[in-house]
Design an enzyme around this catalytic site. Structure first.
Site, PDB file in Angstrom:
ATOM      1  N   LYS A  74       0.715  -1.304  -0.156  1.00  0.00           N
ATOM      2  CA  LYS A  74      -0.125   0.127   0.011  1.00  0.00           C
ATOM      3  C   LYS A  74       0.835   1.183   0.027  1.00  0.00           C
ATOM      4  O   LYS A  74       2.034   1.106   0.173  1.00  0.00           O
ATOM      5  CB  LYS A  74      -1.062  -0.260   1.207  1.00  0.00           C
ATOM      6  CG  LYS A  74      -1.882  -1.201   1.046  1.00  0.00           C
ATOM      7  CD  LYS A  74      -2.781  -1.376   2.551  1.00  0.00           C
ATOM      8  CE  LYS A  74      -4.025  -2.246   2.408  1.00  0.00           C
ATOM      9  NZ  LYS A  74      -4.739  -2.138   3.627  1.00  0.00           N
ATOM     10  N   TYR A 101     -12.831  -2.653  -2.334  1.00  0.00           N
ATOM     11  CA  TYR A 101     -13.217  -2.406  -0.954  1.00  0.00           C
ATOM     12  C   TYR A 101     -14.840  -2.612  -0.941  1.00  0.00           C
ATOM     13  O   TYR A 101     -15.544  -1.615  -0.060  1.00  0.00           O
ATOM     14  CB  TYR A 101     -12.689  -1.323  -0.306  1.00  0.00           C
ATOM     15  CG  TYR A 101     -11.118  -1.591   0.198  1.00  0.00           C
ATOM     16  CD1 TYR A 101     -10.701  -2.895   0.540  1.00  0.00           C
ATOM     17  CD2 TYR A 101     -10.192  -0.775   0.033  1.00  0.00           C
ATOM     18  CE1 TYR A 101      -9.537  -3.236   1.230  1.00  0.00           C
ATOM     19  CE2 TYR A 101      -8.884  -0.912   0.671  1.00  0.00           C
ATOM     20  CZ  TYR A 101      -8.506  -2.308   1.045  1.00  0.00           C
ATOM     21  OH  TYR A 101      -7.373  -2.609   1.200  1.00  0.00           O
ATOM     22  N   ASN A 129      -1.429  -0.119   7.221  1.00  0.00           N
ATOM     23  CA  ASN A 129      -0.867  -1.331   7.586  1.00  0.00           C
ATOM     24  C   ASN A 129      -0.200  -2.051   6.534  1.00  0.00           C
ATOM     25  O   ASN A 129       0.001  -3.447   6.689  1.00  0.00           O
ATOM     26  CB  ASN A 129      -2.167  -2.173   8.202  1.00  0.00           C
ATOM     27  CG  ASN A 129      -3.218  -2.403   7.072  1.00  0.00           C
ATOM     28  OD1 ASN A 129      -3.068  -1.811   5.989  1.00  0.00           O
ATOM     29  ND2 ASN A 129      -4.422  -3.215   7.481  1.00  0.00           N
ATOM     30  N   HIS A 140      -1.827  -5.447   1.559  1.00  0.00           N
ATOM     31  CA  HIS A 140      -2.986  -6.122   1.418  1.00  0.00           C
ATOM     32  C   HIS A 140      -2.771  -7.552   0.858  1.00  0.00           C
ATOM     33  O   HIS A 140      -2.010  -7.820   0.239  1.00  0.00           O
ATOM     34  CB  HIS A 140      -3.762  -5.532   0.356  1.00  0.00           C
ATOM     35  CG  HIS A 140      -5.063  -6.296  -0.104  1.00  0.00           C
ATOM     36  ND1 HIS A 140      -6.357  -6.205   0.538  1.00  0.00           N
ATOM     37  CD2 HIS A 140      -5.237  -7.190  -1.096  1.00  0.00           C
ATOM     38  CE1 HIS A 140      -6.957  -7.255  -0.007  1.00  0.00           C
ATOM     39  NE2 HIS A 140      -6.486  -7.747  -1.076  1.00  0.00           N
ATOM     40  N   GLU A 172      -9.960 -10.530  -7.234  1.00  0.00           N
ATOM     41  CA  GLU A 172      -9.205  -9.330  -7.006  1.00  0.00           C
ATOM     42  C   GLU A 172      -8.293  -9.422  -8.364  1.00  0.00           C
ATOM     43  O   GLU A 172      -7.897  -8.395  -8.769  1.00  0.00           O
ATOM     44  CB  GLU A 172      -8.541  -9.391  -5.654  1.00  0.00           C
ATOM     45  CG  GLU A 172      -9.590  -9.001  -4.735  1.00  0.00           C
ATOM     46  CD  GLU A 172      -8.826  -9.125  -3.143  1.00  0.00           C
ATOM     47  OE1 GLU A 172      -7.678  -9.260  -3.179  1.00  0.00           O
ATOM     48  OE2 GLU A 172      -9.376  -8.938  -2.214  1.00  0.00           O
TER      49      GLU A 172
HETATM   50  P1  ADP Z   1      -7.724  -6.619   5.734  1.00  0.00           P
HETATM   51  O1  ADP Z   1      -6.978  -5.731   4.817  1.00  0.00           O
HETATM   52  O2  ADP Z   1      -6.789  -7.444   6.900  1.00  0.00           O
HETATM   53  O3  ADP Z   1      -8.239  -8.083   4.760  1.00  0.00           O
HETATM   54  P2  ADP Z   1     -10.407  -5.665   5.755  1.00  0.00           P
HETATM   55  O4  ADP Z   1     -10.785  -6.048   4.494  1.00  0.00           O
HETATM   56  O5  ADP Z   1     -11.205  -5.867   6.890  1.00  0.00           O
HETATM   57  O6  ADP Z   1      -8.917  -6.363   6.172  1.00  0.00           O
HETATM   58  O7  ADP Z   1     -10.116  -4.071   5.733  1.00  0.00           O
HETATM   59  C1  ADP Z   1      -9.498  -3.553   4.460  1.00  0.00           C
HETATM   60  C2  ADP Z   1      -8.651  -2.352   4.946  1.00  0.00           C
HETATM   61  O8  ADP Z   1      -9.332  -1.167   5.401  1.00  0.00           O
HETATM   62  C3  ADP Z   1      -7.382  -2.696   6.099  1.00  0.00           C
HETATM   63  O9  ADP Z   1      -6.260  -3.577   5.672  1.00  0.00           O
HETATM   64  C4  ADP Z   1      -7.207  -1.337   6.528  1.00  0.00           C
HETATM   65  O10 ADP Z   1      -6.254  -0.497   5.817  1.00  0.00           O
HETATM   66  C5  ADP Z   1      -8.401  -0.733   6.508  1.00  0.00           C
HETATM   67  N1  ADP Z   1      -9.248  -0.533   7.692  1.00  0.00           N
HETATM   68  C6  ADP Z   1      -9.914  -1.680   8.435  1.00  0.00           C
HETATM   69  N2  ADP Z   1     -10.390  -1.346   9.487  1.00  0.00           N
HETATM   70  C7  ADP Z   1     -10.001  -0.280   9.779  1.00  0.00           C
HETATM   71  C8  ADP Z   1     -10.390   0.844  10.785  1.00  0.00           C
HETATM   72  N3  ADP Z   1     -11.243   0.292  11.916  1.00  0.00           N
HETATM   73  N4  ADP Z   1     -10.014   1.965  10.847  1.00  0.00           N
HETATM   74  C9  ADP Z   1      -9.318   2.359   9.734  1.00  0.00           C
HETATM   75  N5  ADP Z   1      -8.907   1.473   8.558  1.00  0.00           N
HETATM   76  C10 ADP Z   1      -9.324   0.563   8.767  1.00  0.00           C
END
Ligand code: ADP
Length: 169
Positions: free
Chosen positions: A29, A69, A132, A135, A146
C-alpha cells in the site's frame, strides 16, 4: 512417470496432487511504498518459496478501490481509506504456490498491527490499522476476483522455475 501432464512423485498420485497453482493478490500500500518497504515485502514471499507471476506499480483510482473494498463502503473509515489508498502509488502483485492464500495471510498478520505478531509484515512494519503496509486476499475465491479486477490476463506470466526442471530431469 507422467500422469495427466504432471509428474508423479513416489508418495502421491496425480489426483491428490496439491494445487501448486493457487494464486493470491498482494499489494504494498502507499505507506509501504513511501517507507521503502517494497523489497522487504517481496523478499519474504520469495524466501517462503512462492512464485511472483504478476507485478506492477500504479496510482489507484477511486473506481477500482470502490470495487476492491465494496464490503467496506458503509464503514465510517471508508473515506479515510480512500484517501490513504490514493495518497501515492501502490505495488500490486500476483503470487502463486501451494496454499498461497492462507500462507500469505498468516505472513501478513492481523488487520490491526497491534494484534499482528512480530515476524508478520504488519507486526514488524505496521503503524496503525489505517496504515498497515500491505493487502493480501483472504480467500481463494476472493483472490480470483481481485486478480481479475487488478490485472489483465496478459500481465500474468506463467514461468517455470529452472530448479524444478533440474530436479525433475
Ligand atoms: P484486511 O486488509 O486485513 O483484509 P479488511 O478487509 O477488513 O482487512 O479491511 C481492509 C483495509 O481497511 C485494512 O487493511 C485497513 O487498511 C482498513 N481498515 C480496516 N479496518 C479499519 C479501521 N477500523 N480503521 C481504519 N482503517 C481500517
Amino acid at each position: 512417470a507422467l500422469q495427466d501432464g504432471r509428474r508423479v512423485t513416489g508418495h502421491r498420485s496425480a489426483s491428490s496432487s496439491p494445487d501448486i497453482r493457487e494464486r493470491t493478490l498482494i499489494a504494498v500500500k502507499p505507506d509501504g511504498v513511501q517507507r521503502r518497504l517494497v523489497g522487504k515485502v517481496i523478499q519474504r514471499f520469495e524466501q517462503r518459496g512462492f512464485k511472483l507471476v504478476g507485478l506492477k506499480m500504479l496510482q489507484v483510482s477511486e473506481d477500482i478501490l470502490a470495487q476492491h473494498y465494496s464490503h467496506l463502503r458503509a464503514k465510517p473509515f471508508y473515506p479515510d481509506l480512500v484517501d490513504y489508498m490514493t495518497s501515492g502509488p501502490v505495488v500490486i502483485m500476483v503470487w502463486e504456490g501451494y496454499n498461497v492464500v492462507q500462507s500469505t495471510r498468516s505472513m501478513v498478520g492481523h488487520t490491526n498491527p497491534v494484534e499482528a505478531p512480530p515476524g508478520t509484515v504488519r507486526g514488524d512494519f505496521g503503524l496503525h490499522v489505517s496504515r498497515n503496509v500491505v493487502h493480501a486476499s483472504d480467500s481463494v475465491e476472493g483472490a480470483k476476483g481481485e486478480i481479475q479486477l487488478w490485472f489483465q490476463r496478459q500481465e500474468i506470466l506463467n514461468w517455470e522455475s529452472c530448479d524444478q526442471a533440474i530436479s525433475c530431469e
